[in-house]
Write a protein that holds these residues in place. Structure first.
Motif, PDB file in Angstrom:
ATOM      1  N   LEU A 145      -7.162   1.285  -5.309  1.00  0.00           N
ATOM      2  CA  LEU A 145      -8.215   0.553  -4.673  1.00  0.00           C
ATOM      3  C   LEU A 145      -7.323  -0.762  -4.772  1.00  0.00           C
ATOM      4  O   LEU A 145      -6.229  -1.094  -5.110  1.00  0.00           O
ATOM      5  CB  LEU A 145      -9.425   0.494  -5.839  1.00  0.00           C
ATOM      6  CG  LEU A 145      -9.304   0.031  -7.193  1.00  0.00           C
ATOM      7  CD1 LEU A 145      -9.192  -1.392  -7.443  1.00  0.00           C
ATOM      8  CD2 LEU A 145     -10.190   0.745  -7.831  1.00  0.00           C
ATOM      9  N   ALA A 146      -8.189  -1.739  -4.163  1.00  0.00           N
ATOM     10  CA  ALA A 146      -7.461  -3.089  -3.908  1.00  0.00           C
ATOM     11  C   ALA A 146      -8.738  -4.131  -4.242  1.00  0.00           C
ATOM     12  O   ALA A 146      -9.742  -3.747  -3.982  1.00  0.00           O
ATOM     13  CB  ALA A 146      -6.851  -3.468  -2.658  1.00  0.00           C
ATOM     14  N   ALA A 191      -5.487  -1.501   4.434  1.00  0.00           N
ATOM     15  CA  ALA A 191      -5.959  -0.535   3.297  1.00  0.00           C
ATOM     16  C   ALA A 191      -6.752   0.530   3.686  1.00  0.00           C
ATOM     17  O   ALA A 191      -6.462   1.909   3.055  1.00  0.00           O
ATOM     18  CB  ALA A 191      -7.089  -1.605   2.346  1.00  0.00           C
ATOM     19  N   HIS A 192      -7.858   0.387   4.714  1.00  0.00           N
ATOM     20  CA  HIS A 192      -8.402   1.842   5.130  1.00  0.00           C
ATOM     21  C   HIS A 192      -7.605   2.644   5.783  1.00  0.00           C
ATOM     22  O   HIS A 192      -7.675   3.983   5.689  1.00  0.00           O
ATOM     23  CB  HIS A 192      -9.538   1.497   5.956  1.00  0.00           C
ATOM     24  CG  HIS A 192     -10.882   0.775   5.352  1.00  0.00           C
ATOM     25  ND1 HIS A 192     -11.724   0.115   5.924  1.00  0.00           N
ATOM     26  CD2 HIS A 192     -10.790   0.429   3.957  1.00  0.00           C
ATOM     27  CE1 HIS A 192     -12.527  -0.405   4.937  1.00  0.00           C
ATOM     28  NE2 HIS A 192     -12.014  -0.132   3.769  1.00  0.00           N
ATOM     29  N   ARG A 193      -6.563   2.207   6.530  1.00  0.00           N
ATOM     30  CA  ARG A 193      -5.431   3.226   6.864  1.00  0.00           C
ATOM     31  C   ARG A 193      -5.097   4.318   5.735  1.00  0.00           C
ATOM     32  O   ARG A 193      -4.361   5.203   6.157  1.00  0.00           O
ATOM     33  CB  ARG A 193      -4.466   2.542   7.767  1.00  0.00           C
ATOM     34  CG  ARG A 193      -4.059   2.738   9.234  1.00  0.00           C
ATOM     35  CD  ARG A 193      -3.361   1.759   9.690  1.00  0.00           C
ATOM     36  NE  ARG A 193      -4.331   0.913  10.661  1.00  0.00           N
ATOM     37  CZ  ARG A 193      -4.203  -0.417  10.780  1.00  0.00           C
ATOM     38  NH1 ARG A 193      -2.999  -1.117  10.520  1.00  0.00           N
ATOM     39  NH2 ARG A 193      -4.865  -1.284  11.659  1.00  0.00           N
ATOM     40  N   HIS A 194      -4.928   3.483   4.802  1.00  0.00           N
ATOM     41  CA  HIS A 194      -4.327   4.498   3.502  1.00  0.00           C
ATOM     42  C   HIS A 194      -5.615   5.153   2.622  1.00  0.00           C
ATOM     43  O   HIS A 194      -5.398   5.398   1.599  1.00  0.00           O
ATOM     44  CB  HIS A 194      -3.520   3.661   2.573  1.00  0.00           C
ATOM     45  CG  HIS A 194      -2.224   3.270   3.368  1.00  0.00           C
ATOM     46  ND1 HIS A 194      -2.223   2.228   4.015  1.00  0.00           N
ATOM     47  CD2 HIS A 194      -1.053   3.800   3.081  1.00  0.00           C
ATOM     48  CE1 HIS A 194      -0.945   2.043   4.539  1.00  0.00           C
ATOM     49  NE2 HIS A 194      -0.356   2.960   3.785  1.00  0.00           N
ATOM     50  N   LEU A 234       0.852  -1.232   0.025  1.00  0.00           N
ATOM     51  CA  LEU A 234      -0.032  -0.103   0.002  1.00  0.00           C
ATOM     52  C   LEU A 234       0.741   1.273  -0.052  1.00  0.00           C
ATOM     53  O   LEU A 234       1.827   1.428   0.996  1.00  0.00           O
ATOM     54  CB  LEU A 234      -1.160  -0.017   1.377  1.00  0.00           C
ATOM     55  CG  LEU A 234      -1.946  -1.024   1.307  1.00  0.00           C
ATOM     56  CD1 LEU A 234      -2.676  -1.272   2.680  1.00  0.00           C
ATOM     57  CD2 LEU A 234      -3.154  -0.629   0.339  1.00  0.00           C
ATOM     58  N   GLY A 235       0.734   2.416  -0.770  1.00  0.00           N
ATOM     59  CA  GLY A 235       1.336   3.462  -0.917  1.00  0.00           C
ATOM     60  C   GLY A 235       0.620   4.401  -1.540  1.00  0.00           C
ATOM     61  O   GLY A 235      -0.608   4.305  -1.817  1.00  0.00           O
ATOM     62  N   PRO A 236       1.123   5.651  -1.573  1.00  0.00           N
ATOM     63  CA  PRO A 236       0.275   6.869  -1.939  1.00  0.00           C
ATOM     64  C   PRO A 236      -0.373   6.819  -3.148  1.00  0.00           C
ATOM     65  O   PRO A 236      -1.287   7.408  -3.684  1.00  0.00           O
ATOM     66  CB  PRO A 236       1.347   8.172  -2.022  1.00  0.00           C
ATOM     67  CG  PRO A 236       2.795   7.216  -1.777  1.00  0.00           C
ATOM     68  CD  PRO A 236       2.441   5.989  -1.187  1.00  0.00           C
TER      69      PRO A 236
END
Ligand code: PMP
Length: 418
Positions: free
Chosen positions: A167-168, A190-193, A161-163
């Motif tokens: 979506l995933a 994912a939600h943290r990002h 996960l990164g900037p």
């Protein structure tokens, strides 16, 4: 008695009383399941007593049909613990659901240079829609690698996960190995990002009580026919606030309130926005009957049944010379066991099983990217349903024990189109 569900379960499925079904060890439930009488009766009853189009007519019969359709939606809502019935969209299946999301959510979120994450174990139905979207938008599709035990670790996923990730899209349960991903942790990461997650639950819903709120899933897809319901119907769960932001997918009858040739089109909100044309009402009614049927069997019994069959399969197959079970399906059983026989093509093993009246899938299971990663030509996959028995598994072991290199002389397909 070596079963953990009542032995009468098999009697609930008329197929096993048919000439084709009698004596057949049907072990391809990940491809599709047989249907209990309750589902067949619900479909017949709908067509016999309530058939008319939904959401359109002002006569009583049309309202009855609409009520049955909406009652089915409510049954699905309850089964997956969605908060609102309008978060349940009926589709034709998982494939349709993912394509809908790629064309709406994907198109809205993803642009050139952006990234989308999938896992390395995706079925083509949760890979190709994103792959095509990447090609159409200039985005990059990144596959998060699968661990040696056949799962994606939440930490490895988090590291991807990164900037640039928008979506995933991740499998809940692998249709190849039956291994279960830690989707709740993956979604939390994912939600943290701020990344929304689409879960392909096609192989999870038949084997565990899925709770979309406990998972905190943004979108969750599954197929009716893999969960003892009819073919041609499936579900896309979407959180209400997220669905509200999506443009329509297919447009047509039932998606608008009044159209002119010149004024901007005002599409409806909620399920009608995404259910263009005549829906498969009988399919939805049948799917609801299937979910009620499973609820009646009880999830504790279903889970125990899966555990018993998977562990038995791992034990008896593992004891055979040259047989290797792939991954670790017994750790958290989800009704699937994949294996390979050293030096023998999976199609040869499948052919041998067929001669013993055992129906099992062999090959790459619509996931050739994953099979390539595993370094395998294919596997033989046993996938269990509520009607399977330990005897079915023993029959597989006996048949496999009789397979010898060169024993079979099938022409193998050179292209792996499956
Ligand atoms: N995802 C997974 C994990 C599957 O196993 C399948 C069916 N094999 C699909 C998606 C596609 O489901 P359907 O063909 O019902 O659309």
């Amino acid at each position: 008695d070596r079963r953990t569900l009542p032995t009468t379960v098999r009697d609930d499925f008329p197929f096993f009383g048919s000439p084709e079904g009698t004596g057949l060890a049907y072990l391809d439930n990940a491809a599709t399941t047989q249907k209990p009488a309750a589902v067949l009766a619900a479909v017949t009853d709908y067509y016999t007593t309530a058939n008319s189009n939904v959401g359109r007519g002002y006569y009583r019969l049309s309202q009855t049909s609409t009520e049955r359709f909406e009652a089915a939606r409510e049954t699905v809502r309850r089964a997956i613990d969605a908060e609102h019935p309008d978060e349940v969209l009926f589709t034709s299946g998982t494939t349709h659901a993912v394509n809908l999301l790629a064309a709406t959510l994907g198109r809205r979120l993803v642009g050139p240079g952006d990234r989308m994450l999938v896992t390395g174990m995706e079925h083509n139905s949760n890979l190709l829609p994103w792959r095509r979207l990447a090609e159409q938008t200039g985005a990059e599709l990144v596959a998060v690698p699968v661990d040696a035990d056949g799962r994606v670790s939440a930490d490895v996923f988090a590291a991807a996960l990164g900037p640039r990730v928008r979506l995933a899209a991740i499998a809940h349960v692998s249709n190849v190995l039956g291994t279960v991903n830690p989707v709740r942790e993956m979604i939390a990461q994912a939600h943290r990002h701020g990344v929304p997650v689409v879960v392909d639950g096609a192989q999870a819903v038949p084997h565990r009580q899925v709770d979309v709120r406990a998972l905190d899933a943004d979108f969750y897809c599954f197929s009716g026919h893999k969960v003892y319901g009819p073919m041609g119907v499936g579900v896309l769960y979407g959180r209400r606030d997220l669905l509200a932001e999506l443009p329509p997918y297919q447009v047509g009858g039932g998606t608008v309130k009044g159209v002119s040739l010149t004024e901007p089109v005002r599409y409806l909100t909620g399920p009608p926005r995404f259910e263009a044309g005549t829906p498969d009402v009988a399919g939805a009614v049948g799917l609801a009957a299937a979910l009620s049927y499973l609820d009646g069997l009880g999830w504790a019994g279903i889970r125990e049944h899966d555990r018993t069959l998977v562990r038995h399969a791992v034990r008896v197959l593992g004891a055979l010379d040259g047989v290797r079970v792939v991954g670790d399906p017994a750790r958290d059983p989800a009704g699937i066991v994949s294996f390979v026989v050293e030096g023998i093509h999976p199609y040869d093993v499948g052919g041998q099983l067929d001669r013993h009246r055992i129906a099992a899938r062999c090959g790459v299971h619509c996931a050739s990217v994953f099979l390539d990663d595993l370094g395998l030509l294919g596997t033989v996959r046993l996938s269990f349903g509520v009607y399977n028995t330990l005897d079915d598994v023993d029959r597989v072991a006996e048949a496999v024990a009789g397979v010898r290199p060169g024993f079979w002389t099938t022409e193998h397909p050179t292209t792996r189109f499956l």
